[in-house]
Structure formats: C-alpha cells, structure tokens
Design a protein around this motif. Sequence first.
Motif, short mmCIF file in Angstrom:
data_model
loop_
_atom_site.label_atom_id
_atom_site.label_comp_id
_atom_site.label_asym_id
_atom_site.label_seq_id
_atom_site.Cartn_x
_atom_site.Cartn_y
_atom_site.Cartn_z
N GLN A 226 14.75 -34.18 -90.95
CA GLN A 226 15.37 -32.86 -90.91
C GLN A 226 16.19 -32.66 -92.17
OE1 GLN A 226 17.63 -32.98 -87.28
NE2 GLN A 226 15.87 -32.47 -86.03
N TRP A 227 16.55 -31.40 -92.43
CA TRP A 227 17.35 -31.08 -93.62
C TRP A 227 18.67 -31.85 -93.62
CZ3 TRP A 227 14.97 -28.76 -97.41
CH2 TRP A 227 13.98 -27.83 -97.16
N ASP A 228 19.30 -31.98 -92.46
CA ASP A 228 20.65 -32.54 -92.41
C ASP A 228 20.72 -34.05 -92.23
OD1 ASP A 228 19.70 -32.47 -89.83
OD2 ASP A 228 21.58 -31.78 -88.94
N PHE B 220 7.27 -32.10 -91.07
CA PHE B 220 8.53 -31.49 -91.48
C PHE B 220 8.34 -29.99 -91.75
CE2 PHE B 220 11.31 -30.08 -94.94
CZ PHE B 220 12.56 -30.27 -94.34
N ALA B 221 7.29 -29.64 -92.48
CA ALA B 221 7.03 -28.25 -92.81
C ALA B 221 6.75 -27.43 -91.55
CB ALA B 221 5.86 -28.16 -93.77
N GLN B 222 5.97 -27.97 -90.63
CA GLN B 222 5.67 -27.25 -89.39
C GLN B 222 6.93 -27.04 -88.56
OE1 GLN B 222 2.64 -29.58 -87.49
NE2 GLN B 222 1.02 -28.80 -88.82
N THR B 223 7.75 -28.08 -88.45
CA THR B 223 8.98 -28.01 -87.67
C THR B 223 9.94 -26.96 -88.23
OG1 THR B 223 8.78 -30.34 -87.07
CG2 THR B 223 10.95 -29.35 -86.83
N ASN B 224 9.98 -26.85 -89.55
CA ASN B 224 10.92 -25.95 -90.21
C ASN B 224 10.29 -24.62 -90.65
OD1 ASN B 224 13.60 -27.47 -90.52
ND2 ASN B 224 12.03 -28.98 -90.97
N LEU B 225 9.08 -24.36 -90.14
CA LEU B 225 8.38 -23.10 -90.42
C LEU B 225 8.25 -22.82 -91.91
CD1 LEU B 225 10.03 -20.95 -87.63
CD2 LEU B 225 7.88 -22.24 -87.50
N ILE B 226 7.85 -23.86 -92.64
CA ILE B 226 7.63 -23.73 -94.09
C ILE B 226 6.12 -23.63 -94.30
CG2 ILE B 226 7.87 -24.84 -96.32
CD1 ILE B 226 10.28 -26.36 -95.09
#
Length: 72
Positions: free
Chosen positions: A26-28, A64-70
């Motif tokens: 995750q980002w954080d 990661f991209a799918q989870t964060n809608l990227i």
Amino acid sequence: MVRKIIDMSILDKLKIDGEVANYLVQWDNTLLLTAYDQNRTFVLTADGEQLLIRERLKDVLSRFAQTNLIYP
C-alpha cells in the motif's frame, strides 16, 4: 524515522527479516519495491522491515494497481 542506506548492488546479501507468500503493498506501508530474483520481490516497509514476497514484481505491481484503481 528510518534512516538507513541500502546498497542495492548487494541486495542479495542483505539481512532479510522475513519471507512471505503474500503482502499487501500500500502507499502508506511501503518505501521500496524491487525484483529480488525472478520469482521474488524485495520490499522495504515504512517500518524499516526488509521482506521478500514470494511473487514476481510484475504480479505484485499489478495487484497494487488494481487495489488502488490505477489504470494505464
């Protein structure tokens, strides 16, 4: 605060804190992601842990991209 220099040229010789089958990037919670070898990804967490994920970097980044809608 983590203040540590990681020499990426000796990544395979670093002390790894653990190897996991799954880790939610995750980002954080993540400072660094890179390929460790063909089938594992090195993660430096925001807490300073050095982990190996038993997944290819490509797959970790895709999740990661799918989870964060990227999207590309």
